[in-house]
Write a protein that holds these residues in place. Structure first.
Motif, PDB file in Angstrom:
ATOM      1  N   THR A 170      40.129  58.592  17.915  1.00 16.25           N
ATOM      2  CA  THR A 170      39.907  60.168  17.436  1.00 16.25           C
ATOM      3  C   THR A 170      39.032  60.937  18.695  1.00 16.25           C
ATOM      4  O   THR A 170      39.575  62.019  18.891  1.00 16.25           O
ATOM      5  CB  THR A 170      38.827  60.242  16.206  1.00 16.25           C
ATOM      6  N   ARG A 171      38.262  60.431  19.341  1.00 10.32           N
ATOM      7  CA  ARG A 171      37.674  60.926  20.436  1.00 10.32           C
ATOM      8  C   ARG A 171      38.625  61.076  21.413  1.00 10.32           C
ATOM      9  O   ARG A 171      38.814  62.228  22.264  1.00 10.32           O
ATOM     10  CB  ARG A 171      36.400  60.015  20.912  1.00 10.32           C
ATOM     11  N   ASP A 174      40.773  64.153  20.417  1.00  9.98           N
ATOM     12  CA  ASP A 174      40.200  65.454  20.517  1.00  9.98           C
ATOM     13  C   ASP A 174      40.074  65.874  22.082  1.00  9.98           C
ATOM     14  O   ASP A 174      40.228  67.020  22.422  1.00  9.98           O
ATOM     15  CB  ASP A 174      38.530  65.111  19.975  1.00  9.98           C
ATOM     16  N   ALA A 175      39.792  64.920  22.903  1.00  4.20           N
ATOM     17  CA  ALA A 175      39.804  65.243  24.312  1.00  4.20           C
ATOM     18  C   ALA A 175      41.126  65.727  25.023  1.00  4.20           C
ATOM     19  O   ALA A 175      41.055  66.740  25.637  1.00  4.20           O
ATOM     20  CB  ALA A 175      39.075  63.976  25.132  1.00  4.20           C
ATOM     21  N   SER A 177      43.404  67.071  23.225  1.00  6.77           N
ATOM     22  CA  SER A 177      43.643  68.661  22.773  1.00  6.77           C
ATOM     23  C   SER A 177      42.649  69.568  23.595  1.00  6.77           C
ATOM     24  O   SER A 177      43.345  70.448  23.631  1.00  6.77           O
ATOM     25  CB  SER A 177      43.375  68.681  21.169  1.00  6.77           C
ATOM     26  N   GLN A 178      41.488  69.041  23.634  1.00  6.56           N
ATOM     27  CA  GLN A 178      40.513  70.031  24.350  1.00  6.56           C
ATOM     28  C   GLN A 178      40.965  70.551  25.988  1.00  6.56           C
ATOM     29  O   GLN A 178      41.052  71.651  26.261  1.00  6.56           O
ATOM     30  CB  GLN A 178      39.222  69.406  24.524  1.00  6.56           C
ATOM     31  N   ASP A 193      37.059  71.504  31.542  1.00  6.69           N
ATOM     32  CA  ASP A 193      38.156  70.594  31.092  1.00  6.69           C
ATOM     33  C   ASP A 193      38.872  69.776  32.063  1.00  6.69           C
ATOM     34  O   ASP A 193      39.281  68.578  31.702  1.00  6.69           O
ATOM     35  CB  ASP A 193      39.214  71.474  30.359  1.00  6.69           C
ATOM     36  N   THR A 201      32.954  70.182  26.900  1.00  5.14           N
ATOM     37  CA  THR A 201      33.531  71.301  26.206  1.00  5.14           C
ATOM     38  C   THR A 201      32.610  72.726  26.972  1.00  5.14           C
ATOM     39  O   THR A 201      31.403  72.449  27.561  1.00  5.14           O
ATOM     40  CB  THR A 201      33.426  71.207  24.881  1.00  5.14           C
TER      41      THR A 201
END
Length: 338
Positions: A170-171, A174-175, A177-178, A193, A201
């Motif tokens: 999941t991490r 999320d990264a 996506s970020q 980023d 973030t």
């Protein structure tokens, strides 16, 4: 009475008178018995009881009873032995099944650990620290070895490994996506980023209030993977994209410092323990062309002289220390023994 010698050497006594008397007595006895008197009845002989075969029969019955009893005892003993043997067989079968179940659980745990370590390796090269709990991977492997004969413990370890792998996956998502977006639409976020691969973030807010000082940006130890940019400072008339880029480098250095405390503690000695001086040196080292003092032209005849940072540059030896520090950051995978 006369006597004579017997030819065989014995002595015979002859008594003629006695012999004659005996003959006379026998004659008188015969005369005394009436001729017509009935004969006395003769009782038949009483049959003899045959006790021998009865005794033999009794002994035979007793022997048969004893034999039957011994046979029953032997049968009971055999049944008991068979029952014990059956119990041992059933126990061995249960143990075999338990061993098979334990082997299956160990194989499942091994697969889960392989997937977990493979997921953790995807964090290699990321400078942001604290993303992969290395201690937990080692703990899972050591715990599985200590409890290798405990099926329930191995199963718990498998569940923990799967849960940790899901957390890391999941991490990672999320990264990614970020890193692929820019929610603030700012140069700050674009730089952060890229430097942090999406694991750090950016928030444009009231950094002055958050950090308790007049700043252009800061990183709070309570949320060490978030760079806070002061909205008012970002709107200053001389705040160019180049200045924003240098500020982002400086603040990202604080992210690295706070998320990698052990190597940072060693490197700080070269900067007199000053985190800000070290962060300025990071920007000066890794952002080509960066300086702490800038002249920003706002028209053909107007400009701003702007100082960004804390006024201290770094020399080659300090930059070498910084390079060694930077090479130690983030997650480094190691073989996990089971």
């Amino acid at each position: 009475m006369s006597a004579y010698a017997c030819p065989q050497g014995g002595v015979v006594i002859a008594n003629e008178q006695a012999a004659a008397a005996a003959q006379d007595g026998a004659a008188h006895d015969a005369e005394d018995v009436p001729r017509d008197a009935p004969a006395e009845p003769v009782s038949p002989p009483r049959p003899r009881r045959r006790t021998g075969w009865i005794v033999a029969l009794g002994i035979g019955v007793i022997a048969l009873a004893v034999g039957v009893a011994l046979l029953l005892l032997e049968l009971q003993s055999m049944n008991a032995r068979m029952e014990r043997q059956q119990e041992r067989i059933e126990q061995q079968e249960r143990q075999i099944e338990e061993q098979k179940g334990l082997i299956d659980r160990k194989e499942t745990f091994g697969t889960a650990m392989e997937e977990l370590t493979a997921t953790a390796r995807e964090f290699e090269g990321v400078g942001v620290g604290g993303l992969v709990p290395s201690w937990q991977l080692s703990y899972l492997a050591e715990s599985a070895w200590r409890h290798r004969y405990d099926a329930a413990a191995v199963e718990r370890g498998t569940d923990e490994a799967i849960a940790l792998m899901a957390q890391l996956s999941t991490r990672l998502m999320d990264a990614r996506s970020q890193a692929s977006g820019n929610s603030t639409g700012s140069v700050y976020e674009e730089v952060v980023d890229r430097l942090g691969d999406g694991f750090a973030t950016t928030s444009i807010d009231d950094a002055d209030r958050l950090c308790g000082a007049d700043v252009l940006g800061c990183v709070d130890s309570a949320g060490p993977r978030t760079v806070h940019i002061d909205a008012a400072g970002a709107a200053l008339p001389y705040m160019t994209d180049w200045l924003k880029t240098g500020i982002a480098y400086h603040e990202y250095a604080h992210v690295l410092q706070l998320t990698n405390p052990a190597p940072t503690e060693s490197a700080l000695a070269a900067f007199d323990g000053d985190h800000e001086w070290m962060a300025d040196c990071f920007a000066l080292t890794y952002l080509d062309g960066w300086s702490l003092d800038h002249r920003v032209w706002v028209s053909s005849f107007q400009y701003w002289d702007v100082s960004v940072g804390y006024g201290r540059t770094c020399d080659a030896s300090q930059q070498e220390v910084l390079g060694d520090w930077h090479s130690q950051l983030g997650y480094r995978s190691e073989p996990v023994a089971q």
